[in-house]
Design a protein around this motif. Structure first.
Motif, PDB file in Angstrom:
ATOM      1  N   CYS A 267       6.927  -0.223 -18.416  1.00  0.00           N
ATOM      2  CA  CYS A 267       5.580  -0.779 -18.315  1.00  0.00           C
ATOM      3  C   CYS A 267       5.500  -1.876 -17.260  1.00  0.00           C
ATOM      4  N   SER A 268       6.361  -2.847 -17.337  1.00  0.00           N
ATOM      5  CA  SER A 268       6.311  -3.978 -16.404  1.00  0.00           C
ATOM      6  C   SER A 268       6.504  -3.504 -14.969  1.00  0.00           C
ATOM      7  N   THR A 269       7.421  -2.535 -14.784  1.00  0.00           N
ATOM      8  CA  THR A 269       7.680  -2.012 -13.438  1.00  0.00           C
ATOM      9  C   THR A 269       6.460  -1.266 -12.903  1.00  0.00           C
ATOM     10  N   LEU A 270       5.854  -0.392 -13.758  1.00  0.00           N
ATOM     11  CA  LEU A 270       4.694   0.391 -13.330  1.00  0.00           C
ATOM     12  C   LEU A 270       3.541  -0.515 -12.927  1.00  0.00           C
ATOM     13  N   ILE A 271       3.225  -1.470 -13.776  1.00  0.00           N
ATOM     14  CA  ILE A 271       2.104  -2.364 -13.489  1.00  0.00           C
ATOM     15  C   ILE A 271       2.456  -3.295 -12.339  1.00  0.00           C
ATOM     16  N   GLY A 272       3.719  -3.745 -12.308  1.00  0.00           N
ATOM     17  CA  GLY A 272       4.147  -4.624 -11.218  1.00  0.00           C
ATOM     18  C   GLY A 272       4.063  -3.944  -9.866  1.00  0.00           C
ATOM     19  N   GLU A 273       4.516  -2.693  -9.790  1.00  0.00           N
ATOM     20  CA  GLU A 273       4.470  -1.966  -8.527  1.00  0.00           C
ATOM     21  C   GLU A 273       3.017  -1.720  -8.093  1.00  0.00           C
ATOM     22  N   THR A 274       2.165  -1.380  -9.058  1.00  0.00           N
ATOM     23  CA  THR A 274       0.764  -1.155  -8.726  1.00  0.00           C
ATOM     24  C   THR A 274       0.114  -2.450  -8.262  1.00  0.00           C
ATOM     25  N   THR A 275       0.452  -3.553  -8.920  1.00  0.00           N
ATOM     26  CA  THR A 275      -0.091  -4.849  -8.510  1.00  0.00           C
ATOM     27  C   THR A 275       0.336  -5.178  -7.088  1.00  0.00           C
ATOM     28  N   GLU A 276       1.576  -4.857  -6.739  1.00  0.00           N
ATOM     29  CA  GLU A 276       2.048  -5.097  -5.368  1.00  0.00           C
ATOM     30  C   GLU A 276       1.265  -4.256  -4.366  1.00  0.00           C
ATOM     31  N   ARG A 277       0.932  -3.025  -4.751  1.00  0.00           N
ATOM     32  CA  ARG A 277       0.136  -2.162  -3.866  1.00  0.00           C
ATOM     33  C   ARG A 277      -1.265  -2.746  -3.684  1.00  0.00           C
ATOM     34  N   VAL A 278      -1.830  -3.288  -4.780  1.00  0.00           N
ATOM     35  CA  VAL A 278      -3.147  -3.930  -4.687  1.00  0.00           C
ATOM     36  C   VAL A 278      -3.089  -5.101  -3.716  1.00  0.00           C
ATOM     37  N   ARG A 279      -2.059  -5.939  -3.856  1.00  0.00           N
ATOM     38  CA  ARG A 279      -1.939  -7.108  -2.982  1.00  0.00           C
ATOM     39  C   ARG A 279      -1.740  -6.692  -1.530  1.00  0.00           C
ATOM     40  N   ALA A 280      -0.955  -5.634  -1.328  1.00  0.00           N
ATOM     41  CA  ALA A 280      -0.741  -5.150   0.041  1.00  0.00           C
ATOM     42  C   ALA A 280      -2.053  -4.645   0.645  1.00  0.00           C
ATOM     43  N   PHE A 281      -2.830  -3.941  -0.161  1.00  0.00           N
ATOM     44  CA  PHE A 281      -4.122  -3.443   0.325  1.00  0.00           C
ATOM     45  C   PHE A 281      -5.048  -4.602   0.663  1.00  0.00           C
ATOM     46  N   ARG A 282      -5.083  -5.619  -0.215  1.00  0.00           N
ATOM     47  CA  ARG A 282      -5.941  -6.783   0.027  1.00  0.00           C
ATOM     48  C   ARG A 282      -5.542  -7.491   1.328  1.00  0.00           C
ATOM     49  N   GLU A 283      -4.254  -7.591   1.567  1.00  0.00           N
ATOM     50  CA  GLU A 283      -3.794  -8.249   2.798  1.00  0.00           C
ATOM     51  C   GLU A 283      -4.270  -7.491   4.032  1.00  0.00           C
ATOM     52  N   VAL A 284      -4.206  -6.173   3.972  1.00  0.00           N
ATOM     53  CA  VAL A 284      -4.678  -5.359   5.096  1.00  0.00           C
ATOM     54  C   VAL A 284      -6.161  -5.635   5.361  1.00  0.00           C
ATOM     55  N   LEU A 285      -6.951  -5.682   4.278  1.00  0.00           N
ATOM     56  CA  LEU A 285      -8.381  -5.949   4.436  1.00  0.00           C
ATOM     57  C   LEU A 285      -8.634  -7.378   4.920  1.00  0.00           C
ATOM     58  N   ASP A 286      -8.013  -8.342   4.236  1.00  0.00           N
ATOM     59  CA  ASP A 286      -8.274  -9.745   4.543  1.00  0.00           C
ATOM     60  C   ASP A 286      -7.858 -10.109   5.968  1.00  0.00           C
ATOM     61  N   GLU A 287      -6.778  -9.494   6.436  1.00  0.00           N
ATOM     62  CA  GLU A 287      -6.274  -9.818   7.770  1.00  0.00           C
ATOM     63  C   GLU A 287      -6.804  -8.867   8.842  1.00  0.00           C
ATOM     64  N   GLY A 288      -7.675  -7.945   8.419  1.00  0.00           N
ATOM     65  CA  GLY A 288      -8.280  -7.029   9.385  1.00  0.00           C
ATOM     66  C   GLY A 288      -7.281  -6.111  10.055  1.00  0.00           C
ATOM     67  N   ARG A 289      -6.247  -5.698   9.299  1.00  0.00           N
ATOM     68  CA  ARG A 289      -5.219  -4.844   9.890  1.00  0.00           C
ATOM     69  C   ARG A 289      -5.609  -3.368   9.772  1.00  0.00           C
ATOM     70  N   PHE A 290      -6.803  -3.065  10.242  1.00  0.00           N
ATOM     71  CA  PHE A 290      -7.260  -1.679  10.318  1.00  0.00           C
ATOM     72  C   PHE A 290      -8.234  -1.573  11.475  1.00  0.00           C
ATOM     73  N   SER A 291      -8.400  -0.370  11.968  1.00  0.00           N
ATOM     74  CA  SER A 291      -9.285  -0.153  13.119  1.00  0.00           C
ATOM     75  C   SER A 291     -10.032   1.156  12.923  1.00  0.00           C
ATOM     76  N   LEU A 292     -10.985   1.411  13.794  1.00  0.00           N
ATOM     77  CA  LEU A 292     -11.750   2.646  13.738  1.00  0.00           C
ATOM     78  C   LEU A 292     -11.377   3.548  14.900  1.00  0.00           C
ATOM     79  N   VAL A 293     -11.287   4.836  14.617  1.00  0.00           N
ATOM     80  CA  VAL A 293     -11.175   5.848  15.664  1.00  0.00           C
ATOM     81  C   VAL A 293     -12.379   6.771  15.518  1.00  0.00           C
ATOM     82  N   PHE A 294     -12.705   7.489  16.575  1.00  0.00           N
ATOM     83  CA  PHE A 294     -13.980   8.200  16.603  1.00  0.00           C
ATOM     84  C   PHE A 294     -13.771   9.659  16.995  1.00  0.00           C
ATOM     85  N   GLN A 295     -14.312  10.565  16.172  1.00  0.00           N
ATOM     86  CA  GLN A 295     -14.206  11.994  16.443  1.00  0.00           C
ATOM     87  C   GLN A 295     -15.585  12.556  16.767  1.00  0.00           C
TER      88      GLN A 295
END
Length: 525
Positions: A267-295
């Motif tokens: 349980c602790s590992t599953l929730i802990g790993e998911t929480t880490e993924r949430v934090r990693a996603f938030r960092e990408v958003l907060d720091e603007g580490r994404f861009s747009l490409v156009f098709q």
């Protein structure tokens, strides 16, 4: 009995029939409202618990243990009435006041006042609706409430292999779990053979094995379970709560790694790993580490680029492996609305930058159907669109969904409002997954994108061509523009044009690029 101030009575009676003030032993101190018609004759010496059924007493007692002075519980339904007389069902709200911790305040409302049916006449609720409501209540119970996390357990249960559960058995299990869940409102069926319950650590039946054994005796169904300690999982923290809900969704769906025995052990590992993924996603958003490409999206008759679809490219954190996984995780974890809002803002900034340089092409931005079920996101999106109304000829919105959109009536109202501001709306991936013809019946859209799975094999599949023709004919009758996805060859483009599809998108016309590259076909025309 003491009199409750009029302003509190007025507040309570907006939704209630009776307002009660109890001491910590559940004796009635004051009672206001339609007392005789609901509770009959009451007196100061009487315990409110004496007016309840056995299960009702358990619900009230366990709920009061959860009151902190900063939270409130309810509504949940109990039956109330004097001994020997017929009892009436009421929806109940409970609270304490920070200034009166030795008092319990309770509002009783007839269920119909809250838009609820009484339990005897209530229509069967769909499992998906139950699950969604359960998750919403979970968030309300734990988020920002460390006291609740300290005192609560979350147990998941699954019927053992080979057992057949009919609707009556499922309802029996659900009612049993609700009888000792927090407030009677924190237990539900989350899949055909799976259940979840939140309960007090002080409840005698607190371990998963004990709950399963009691259920077996009461219903004849053998279940296995796992119990999560809310304190160890840090469920008062927003990201940890999101991680728990993600884990419960994965358990309900039977995803790899989320079986009962694995939840119990890890349980602790599953929730802990998911929480880490949430934090990693938030960092990408907060720091603007994404861009747009156009098709490019090409007019099939004119062979010219009509507009571009904006697609996201992340700087992926090590814990997330693919772009698709990033998006799907954001949807499953409940962060897609934050992502969608950031992308719309980025697209608007791109358009304004291009306009300053002399001109901008049209850009279509994806919005998840899940984001459009979030009232906060809807408010912010509408404000953003109204503030950029001058870009309506350049910006359009594509509604995507990887899971069934539940409230099509609400989504229809939102899309009407977006179109009313002046922005075009596309329905993405028509024919794929949960999307179906009922979407077109409910939703007014400007254009529809036909899922590429029908186009990819249309050159060789008679069935796919038949489906394509039916979609195109329907859209023409409804005056909806069509876009064909996954156009990979000249033959695909020719077939779609002959069928009457308006626009095409795919590698034949161009791959996604950071720059607005005109499709080769368009350049040659």
């Amino acid at each position: 009995m003491s009199k409750v101030p009029d302003r509190f009575l007025g507040y309570a009676f907006c939704v209630g029939d009776v307002l009660l003030e109890l001491d910590m032993d559940f004796h009635i101190i004051s009672a206001d409202g339609a007392i005789k018609n609901t509770l009959g004759a009451v007196n100061r010496e009487q315990s409110f618990l004496d007016l309840l059924t056995e299960s009702g007493r358990g619900l009230i007692e366990s709920s009061v243990k959860m009151l902190t002075g900063a939270n409130r519980l309810g509504p949940f339904v109990i039956s109330v009435g004097q001994e020997g007389l017929a009892k009436t069902e009421f929806a109940v709200f409970l609270a304490k006041l920070p200034t009166a911790e030795d008092r319990i305040y309770m509002v009783l409302s007839k269920p119909y006042r809250l838009g609820k049916s009484d339990s005897k006449n209530a229509p069967a609720q769909k499992t998906e609706d139950k699950k969604r409501e359960f998750f919403n209540r979970l968030e309300g119970l734990f988020e920002g409430n460390p006291d609740a996390a300290e005192n609560m357990l979350v147990t998941v249960l699954e019927a053992s292999a080979g057992q057949q559960l009919d609707d009556e058995k499922r309802l029996d299990i659900e009612r049993y779990l609700q009888s000792f869940s927090v407030g009677g409102a924190h237990a539900t069926q989350i899949a055909d053979d799976k259940f979840a319950v939140v309960h007090d650590k002080t409840t005698p039946k607190k371990e998963a094995a004990d709950i399963a054994a009691e259920l077996a005796r009461a219903t004849g169904v053998t279940l296995k379970g796992a119990t999560i300690d809310a304190a160890e999982a840090k469920l008062s923290e927003t990201d940890s709560m999101r991680a728990l809900i993600f884990s419960l969704q994965s358990f309900a769906s039977g995803n790899e790694g989320f079986a009962v025995d694995q939840i119990q052990k890890n349980c602790s590992t599953l929730i802990g790993e998911t929480t880490e993924r949430v934090r990693a996603f938030r960092e990408v958003l907060d720091e603007g580490r994404f861009s747009l490409v156009f098709q490019p999206i090409v007019d099939l008759k004119k062979a010219t680029t009509h507009h571009f679809e904006a697609l996201t490219r992340f700087e992926l954190p090590p814990i997330i492996k693919t772009q698709w996984e990033m998006i799907r995780f954001a949807e499953d974890i409940g962060l897609i609305d934050e992502f969608d809002y950031a992308v719309v803002n980025l697209a608007i900034a791109k358009i304004r930058k291009m306009l300053k340089k002399g001109g901008s092409p049209g850009i279509a931005v994806n919005l998840s159907g899940r984001s459009l079920s979030n009232q906060g996101f809807i408010f912010e999106l509408m404000s953003l669109l109204r503030g950029n109304k001058d870009l309506k000829q350049y910006l359009s919105l594509e509604i995507t969904e990887s899971a069934k959109i539940h409230d099509l009536d609400l989504l229809s109202e939102i899309l009407d409002e977006i179109r009313g501001i002046g922005f075009k709306v596309y329905l993405d991936d028509f024919g794929a997954g949960a999307a179906g013809f009922q979407y077109l019946k409910k939703l007014k859209v400007d254009a529809l994108k036909i899922d590429g799975a029908y186009i990819k094999d249309a050159l060789t599949s008679k069935e796919d061509r038949a489906f394509l023709r039916s979609m195109v004919t329907l859209c023409k009758d409804l005056e909806i523009v069509t876009v064909g996805e996954w156009v990979e060859t000249q033959e695909h483009a020719n077939l779609l044009r002959e069928m009457g599809v308006d626009y095409g998108q795919g590698y034949f016309f161009g791959k996604p690029s950071p720059n607005f590259l005109v499709a080769p076909t368009a350049a040659a025309s």
